[in-house]
Design an enzyme around this catalytic site. Structure first.
Site, PDB file in Angstrom:
ATOM      1  N   SER A 239      58.504  52.101  25.556  1.00 48.45           N
ATOM      2  CA  SER A 239      58.896  52.672  24.274  1.00 48.45           C
ATOM      3  C   SER A 239      59.497  51.567  23.406  1.00 48.45           C
ATOM      4  O   SER A 239      60.362  50.818  23.860  1.00 48.45           O
ATOM      5  CB  SER A 239      59.918  53.788  24.473  1.00 48.45           C
ATOM      6  N   CYS A 254      65.612  46.472  27.464  1.00 42.45           N
ATOM      7  CA  CYS A 254      64.245  46.687  26.992  1.00 42.45           C
ATOM      8  C   CYS A 254      63.468  45.384  26.809  1.00 42.45           C
ATOM      9  O   CYS A 254      62.298  45.282  27.189  1.00 42.45           O
ATOM     10  CB  CYS A 254      64.257  47.477  25.688  1.00 42.45           C
ATOM     11  N   ARG A 281      64.622  56.428  23.009  1.00 41.36           N
ATOM     12  CA  ARG A 281      64.307  57.617  23.805  1.00 41.36           C
ATOM     13  C   ARG A 281      63.755  58.743  22.939  1.00 41.36           C
ATOM     14  O   ARG A 281      63.981  59.926  23.173  1.00 41.36           O
ATOM     15  CB  ARG A 281      65.524  58.107  24.599  1.00 41.36           C
ATOM     16  N   ASP A 313      66.651  62.958  26.555  1.00 41.16           N
ATOM     17  CA  ASP A 313      65.479  62.093  26.388  1.00 41.16           C
ATOM     18  C   ASP A 313      64.409  62.893  25.652  1.00 41.16           C
ATOM     19  O   ASP A 313      63.928  63.907  26.173  1.00 41.16           O
ATOM     20  CB  ASP A 313      64.975  61.619  27.754  1.00 41.16           C
ATOM     21  N   ARG A 315      61.461  61.675  24.612  1.00 38.34           N
ATOM     22  CA  ARG A 315      60.139  61.052  24.688  1.00 38.34           C
ATOM     23  C   ARG A 315      59.112  61.966  25.343  1.00 38.34           C
ATOM     24  O   ARG A 315      59.442  62.795  26.191  1.00 38.34           O
ATOM     25  CB  ARG A 315      60.220  59.741  25.481  1.00 38.34           C
TER      26      ARG A 315
END
Length: 383
Positions: A239, A254, A281, A313, A315
């Site tokens: 992501s 990340c 997220r 979250d 996503r």
């Protein structure tokens, strides 16, 4: 490197007809422009319904227009269950809550919706006074309104006004159209461009861009080498993270995960990294910055997202599954420490034959973040 064919036989039917999909997309655009939207049953577009205004984008002009159409009766502020609970209000799991807006100022409405705002502390903010404002509201309409604000990448909070019929010049959308939009959009990804893009340490790389149905930000497939589709390909679902990937922020891991995945694929000779447009997220960059502010005040990642009104979250991985199918892959080895990715891909027709460890040491700034991922999100770290 050859072009990757679209495997259209693996795509399911769209859940929404084109007119319904466009209605949702236009409604999203209206909310982002601080305009009103009419929410009603699709079969009764001229009948009774609710005027909807994003609480984040509410201003005096928009509230005046809302009250003009509805005679300022029954105006409610809709909040998600996580936001209501963060305010100390009793709310059933996943059940939105409506607060009577009578007598509330614009500043008070915005503050109730946004805990990371700059408004001064309000005396209104105590549990008893807020609890006295709770009003019944149709759950399906409430869920649809809040989902629409999320699709608009705004705070999930809405000002709602019941009215007898749709005013001229205001867009109409129904709860059922909103409910089925995400799955429809995931199934309607379109490959729009591809090119060879040599990367440092991975010179044999191609990037393929997929555009969602609403014409919004593209998802990218970063294809290292020439992966075979007759056995599992090393894959990473990543992501996007503007702060970590581009600016090398130390608040998260990340950037390490992105660069580490490309290095692993280069070492293996091939792989696919899906770079997904779902920052923070799934709450977006602006809301991620708001969450950071709450974290600086003592909240962890999960608590900050919920205080803003989001799920822990937000996503979804159906777009990633569709991208893999487009490219001709249904069996993968997944670079991840997140078991939810494995389960979600399996639900959408992708076989994860192996979960490959993908963890990196802390850097002196992200220990609490990594601890929260392990303790509260169930991530599995093996350094």
């Amino acid at each position: 490197m050859n072009e990757f064919p679209v495997n259209s036989s693996l795509r399911g039917p769209a859940a929404l007809d084109p007119d319904s999909r466009i209605a949702v997309e236009r409604a999203v655009a209206e909310l982002r422009r601080a305009c009103l939207v009419f929410l009603c049953d699709a079969e009764a577009a001229k009948g009774p319904g609710y005027l909807l205004l994003s609480a984040e984008n509410a201003d005096h002009e928009a509230l005046a227009a809302l009250h003009q159409h509805g005679q300022d009766q029954g105006t409610c502020l809709l909040l998600t269950a996580p936001r209501a609970q963060a305010l100390g209000l009793d709310s059933e799991a996943n059940t939105p809550l409506a607060l009577d807006c009578t007598g509330l100022s614009l500043e008070e409405i915005v503050q109730l919706a946004n805990p990371a705002g700059d408004s001064k502390a309000l005396a209104l903010h105590n549990r008893d006074s807020l609890a006295a404002r709770i009003r019944p509201f149709p759950q399906l309409s409430a869920e649809a309104a809040l989902e629409l604000t999320k699709l608009a990448r705004l705070l999930p909070a809405a000002v709602m006004q019941p009215i007898s019929q749709r005013p001229d010049g205001i867009l109409s959308v129904s709860p059922s159209q909103i409910q089925h939009y995400r799955s429809t959009a995931a199934l309607m990804l379109k490959q729009v461009a591809s090119a060879e893009v040599p990367l440092l340490g991975a010179e044999n790389t191609r990037i393929v861009a997929f555009r969602p149905a609403d014409g919004g930000r593209e998802h990218l497939a970063i294809i290292v080498g020439s992966p075979r589709n007759d056995h599992p390909v090393l894959t990473r679902l990543h992501s996007e993270c503007f702060t970590g990937d581009l600016l090398r922020s130390l608040r998260c891991d990340c950037g390490d995960q992105l660069r580490g995945a490309i290095e692993a694929m280069t070492a293996e000779g091939a792989g696919i990294l899906l770079y997904l447009a779902q920052e923070g997220r799934g709450i977006g960059l602006v809301n991620k910055l708001r969450a950071y502010r709450l974290q600086d005040q003592g909240a962890d990642t999960l608590e900050a997202n919920e205080a803003l009104g989001f799920d822990a979250d937000e996503r979804i991985y159906e777009p990633a599954a569709e991208m893999l199918k487009h490219l001709g892959y249904t069996r993968i080895r997944l670079l991840t420490n997140n078991p939810e990715k494995v389960a979600d891909l399996a639900r959408h027709g992708i076989t994860v034959e192996d979960r490959v460890t993908h963890s990196f040491p802390s850097n002196g700034h992200n220990e609490a973040y990594l601890d929260t991922k392990a303790r509260r999100f169930g991530h599995m770290f093996e350094i």
